[in-house]
Write an enzyme that holds these catalytic residues in place. Structure first.
Site, mmCIF file in Angstrom:
data_model
loop_
_atom_site.group_PDB
_atom_site.id
_atom_site.type_symbol
_atom_site.label_atom_id
_atom_site.label_comp_id
_atom_site.label_asym_id
_atom_site.label_seq_id
_atom_site.Cartn_x
_atom_site.Cartn_y
_atom_site.Cartn_z
ATOM 1 N N SER B 10 20.112 61.399 0.356
ATOM 2 C CA SER B 10 19.577 61.806 -0.944
ATOM 3 C C SER B 10 18.594 62.969 -0.855
ATOM 4 O O SER B 10 18.246 63.563 -1.870
ATOM 5 C CB SER B 10 18.906 60.614 -1.628
ATOM 6 O OG SER B 10 17.743 60.257 -0.927
ATOM 7 N N GLY B 11 18.151 63.285 0.357
ATOM 8 C CA GLY B 11 17.210 64.399 0.518
ATOM 9 C C GLY B 11 17.934 65.737 0.617
ATOM 10 O O GLY B 11 19.164 65.808 0.501
ATOM 11 N N TYR B 12 17.174 66.789 0.849
ATOM 12 C CA TYR B 12 17.781 68.118 0.870
ATOM 13 C C TYR B 12 18.578 68.397 2.144
ATOM 14 O O TYR B 12 19.582 69.102 2.097
ATOM 15 C CB TYR B 12 16.727 69.202 0.677
ATOM 16 C CG TYR B 12 16.227 69.326 -0.744
ATOM 17 C CD1 TYR B 12 17.028 68.958 -1.828
ATOM 18 C CD2 TYR B 12 14.958 69.830 -1.023
ATOM 19 C CE1 TYR B 12 16.570 69.076 -3.137
ATOM 20 C CE2 TYR B 12 14.499 69.961 -2.333
ATOM 21 C CZ TYR B 12 15.307 69.578 -3.381
ATOM 22 O OH TYR B 12 14.853 69.713 -4.668
ATOM 23 N N THR B 13 18.141 67.854 3.297
ATOM 24 C CA THR B 13 18.959 68.103 4.496
ATOM 25 C C THR B 13 20.225 67.265 4.431
ATOM 26 O O THR B 13 21.291 67.723 4.816
ATOM 27 C CB THR B 13 18.186 67.823 5.799
ATOM 28 O OG1 THR B 13 17.503 66.578 5.670
ATOM 29 C CG2 THR B 13 17.155 68.896 6.072
ATOM 30 N N CYS B 150 12.710 73.626 11.244
ATOM 31 C CA CYS B 150 13.028 74.947 10.686
ATOM 32 C C CYS B 150 12.063 76.026 11.174
ATOM 33 O O CYS B 150 12.496 77.079 11.641
ATOM 34 C CB CYS B 150 13.045 74.886 9.162
ATOM 35 S SG CYS B 150 11.668 73.982 8.438
ATOM 36 N N ASN B 316 16.386 77.977 5.683
ATOM 37 C CA ASN B 316 15.721 76.814 6.279
ATOM 38 C C ASN B 316 16.562 75.545 6.236
ATOM 39 O O ASN B 316 16.424 74.674 7.087
ATOM 40 C CB ASN B 316 14.366 76.554 5.613
ATOM 41 C CG ASN B 316 14.466 76.444 4.110
ATOM 42 O OD1 ASN B 316 14.873 77.399 3.443
ATOM 43 N ND2 ASN B 316 14.128 75.298 3.567
#
Lengths: 349, 349, 349, 349
Positions: B10-13, B150, B316
């Site tokens: 559910s996170g960005y990564t 990153c 990133n």
């Protein structure tokens, strides 16, 4: 492999074609032209493409294109395509034209909207308006595809299910469009200067926006009677993405479910249309189609005042330009509709 | 087909992994977990993925993952991976961990930088630091990949050719990093509130940024002696992209061509490194790698004061996280290094 | 009332002077010149000033200026001021020059940095460098004020307390500056095109940035020995604001409180300097000085590596240009230092 | 000097009041309240105000306010003001309420739009709707001012000249509003997370936006018959500024000059209204009113389809909130209408 030439490769639609075609598995890009940059490396103009296209821009010449390409994508300013299209077709090439030069069926309208006498009214008849959601069958085998304008695409996709279903008798619409800065093209101008453009919420061409002509043509055809559309674009701060908010007055208070049904029916089976509803993200937002060919379509019904707003969100360079052109190209050549167009939208971006 | 689970989807990564894996031709995503959203559709959290992943988030369970996946990507907060990695490895799965939990070789450093006693010092030895430009050979067949941070990635890629070539004796560097808002993750907080975050140029964690630990580890290894790096991140307004400007004091005035040679030699054959030089776009800018796995590396030499600045620009979430993880995964499994990673950077964006 | 002429009123520093002077209670703006727009209304170029200045741009002429003004603000490109300053002074007018033409004391440096033979070395001696925090007393009664450059202002204000206090023996600094798009001026160019400029993190003039010359002059004077400064600017997405992060290597690990004391002592009583410390907003961010003449100064001490970073955040058009010019003007004329400069920073913005 | 208390000083409208009042020459701010931050310094919450207000937030108490203030600005969430206003008035204080609690004349409408039974219908009669362009005379001496909502302000100012002049018989309007992120207030939430909010073009509250109630009330009063307005707000990327594009269908093709005359007549003598026309900047853009109390009003007439769009651009925190509240306050107290509001818009910003 279909050999493809991109004519006018230094602008943003040309660039976006190159970006897509780089991963298209049925295509080989054999030629990229630019008058201004002929002889210069692609990456000089397009730093993002460094290491991807290791070729130079060529000058355009009909002979060379004829030798090297099966299909030509024309990403040229309006009226320039006119000079090349007839000959390219004669030479047996397929043409996908991203300009407005062959979008309108009625040659008279070129006088009214573009202030030109159209020299090839016959070709206007042959050209297929490259909006696959409306012209899928005609696109098969099409030799001349007139790819739609970005604001027209958003406006038509928003309103098509409404006018086609006859859900309202008032066929006069305002499509209030919010557009990103890449719609203005790659050439700097006063209005595109970052300190002036950033944070702007700026109406422009607020009367007589030309994309209204194509929108009226397509929507009138669907309605079976005359539709009038006013497109009112507003420049906002993002770089990519456009949202059309098309405002509709309805005869009676509509039910949400009725609207939903009409929209769902109309777009059934259309790969790049996503119908948006729900609580968390109730309306389309171009932010969530960035980098993809999706058009997100949604709506809001205010029964209190008999008002319906239809929304369509697109990436103006993808579904609004290069993505849609490739989609039409795929269909016309019997390829999978989404070849080269499968990467999901970039988020967050 | 390698069956893949994305844990922490559910996170960005996690999202970025899903975006890449959707077009990866050797992989089938069989499971996407989220504690918070288990049972809910992927598109509820990720509106951009509507119509792409027609599945729901699952709860994480070792058994289920063991049944359904060959490789597990862990996109979890720091210290959470620690609980799962040993068992996943025992069960014979490959683990690509995007957290910091297995990046450092020296367990003592976990005390210093992360304030934990690392429970699996043996696994630290087995883990391969997933920066393919430095560990290509080790990655082949790797069972546990510790994917870099990153800001560490940008800093290391900027400085590696310098410390490896011994071109300077002063091995103390400041890496002044400019980062976009997506680095902060998907959870809203005071500092991410749009009216406060937009237009910020805001230093944060300006002392003791944790990514310095990995950067020092990798650069010291390359130099054969102790390297000290201070990473000073600054939040700027963009959503994606990071630039490291690593400032180097040199013993003597360097020649541009010398620096260029060292960098070019160091990165020869590395698919995702582009060396930037020239007049029009003389330095790397993350804007031109957005959506791709490229790292653009460049430099500026000011002979007047014996100063050299090394620049590295990345997306990133791609080269700085998910893209690099997939790159390492590809290498470790004998696949083409760029499978799933071929779409050119999005521009303009 | 002091009668004031703004020469070069169509650019951004000219505009900012007009914005400030509109509320300055001791000043009457009697003339605004622009070669390009002479005869045209101010609001044509500056839509924000509609209804505020109901006058037209004039052509510049020494006679007219002499008749109508007591003080002349010159907001002209570099080397253009040279033509007017000597005569304006002869005519008895006060000159506040916002260009670089009179900032450097040593005429030799004009050859090195600006590639010109300075025609008025004597005037260089008379000119006061208009950074009130360093030259308050000299500014009183000054007839020729050379107002500092924006990146120089931020760099000097960040480093001045350090070099003045002798807290470090290493007098070689990198000032890594992050700047907004308005620093590039009002004329559109390739790099300022919104789709290219927005979301950029782009180093430019990364070697030999000219503001280093003034920074070295002022800091060397304070240090009593030679200071070397490399200014490395990076264009980021905001429209206003600049942050200098000046990196310092210290001989020994410094204590935060020691640094704080030196900074506080150095700037005691200076109206427009705010020293930033604390938990919620620990470092300066130009976002919080927008529209004001404040310079927020702060620091980060990393004892682990004997590194200190000094930060200074300014609005590049205010403390970095027009605001500082008015501040110096006020002091030179015995007015309250903050006349016209009292409105708090705009937030959020 | 009028002693003023700002109740609810930690939000964005409270902050904007403080920013204005800091330079208001007839006012002394004696008290700033915040439940959450009572006892904490102003600059902790508002870093831009560091050095300007050297006081702490207080807890709110009727007694203390009664002792210290002549006028109370209430910048509180809706329905909270209801608890304080009657007592404050009894105590003889003037109240400027920035919430919606006293904006509607008809108590029934509070049920419909706010889902509350209004407890003080009598006070609704006494309250003056604080839009000075419509209620200048009533504001003189007013004891209870109900300051309008931002989207209502833009919508009303756009449409008022049209409905007042009877230029069209169709009194049903869509006001398509584009709003900046600061409209959402100072509290972070999912939708305000920078990576999600930046680059959004996002419709919200697309049915039944509450500001429609005040807009209909004011416009119906002007028209002398029932006016229906649908306000459809769209969140765009900027931090400040709102544009209303109010779409009007006209009975006959209008002449531009006719529209201009009606607008000019209607707003004759109104200090903060600027009527926008011309070639360079033909339509209002909130970018050019940022930081000021101006409302820029303009229009586009498309005779082809009998469509007129009225535009009004405001800074949502100034003319849309705090600026307008101070303007009304000034009028009510016999002060100059623009006291504290004279600084020109910030540009570029």
């Amino acid at each position: 492999m279909i050999r493809v030439a991109v004519v006018g490769g230094s602008g943003y639609t040309g660039l976006e074609l190159l970006r897509i075609l780089a991963v298209h598995r049925e295509v080989e890009v054999t030629m990229i032209t630019s008058r201004e940059y002929a002889g210069k490396p692609i990456s000089l103009v397009h730093p993002n493409l460094r290491g991807i296209y290791n070729m130079n821009f060529s000058d355009f010449s009909l002979d060379k294109v004829g030798d090297r390409a099966d299909t030509v994508f024309l990403a040229l300013p309006h009226t320039v395509s006119l000079n090349y299209v007839p000959k390219l077709l004669e030479m047996g090439l397929q043409v996908v034209d991203l300009s407005a030069d062959f979008r309108l069926k009625n040659p008279e309208l070129y006088k009214v909207w573009y202030d030109i006498e159209h020299p090839y009214p016959d070709l206007l008849k042959k050209a297929v308006y490259g909006l696959p959601e409306l012209h899928f069958e005609e696109l098969k085998g099409a030799k001349l595809i007139a790819s739609p304008g970005c604001n027209a695409t958003a406006t038509i996709l928003a309103l098509a299910p409404i006018v086609a279903s006859g859900i309202t008798s008032d066929l006069r619409f305002v499509s209030d469009v919010k557009v990103s800065s890449s719609e203005g093209g790659a050439k700097p101008h006063e209005g595109s200067h970052h300190p002036e453009r950033e944070n702007a919420i700026r109406p422009y061409e607020a009367t007589g926006h030309r994309h209204a002509a194509e929108a009226e043509q397509e929507l009138s055809r669907l309605a079976g009677k005359e539709v009038k559309v006013s497109i009112v674009p507003h420049a906002v701060s993002s770089v990519r993405g456009a949202l059309a908010s098309a405002h509709v007055w309805t005869d009676i208070p509509l039910k949400e479910m009725d609207v939903w049904k009409r929209v769902a029916e109309f777009y059934r089976g259309r790969k790049f249309i996503r119908i948006i509803r729900g609580n968390v993200h109730p309306y389309p937002d171009p932010k969530y189609v960035i980098g993809s060919n999706f058009a997100d379509v949604g709506f809001a019904v205010e029964t209190r005042v008999n008002r319906l707003t239809m929304f369509a969100a697109i990436d103006n360079l993808m579904k609004g330009a290069a993505g849609q052109a490739v989609q039409s190209f795929n269909i016309s050549n019997g390829l999978s509709e989404d070849e080269g167009l499968r990467l999901p939208p970039l988020r967050p971006a």
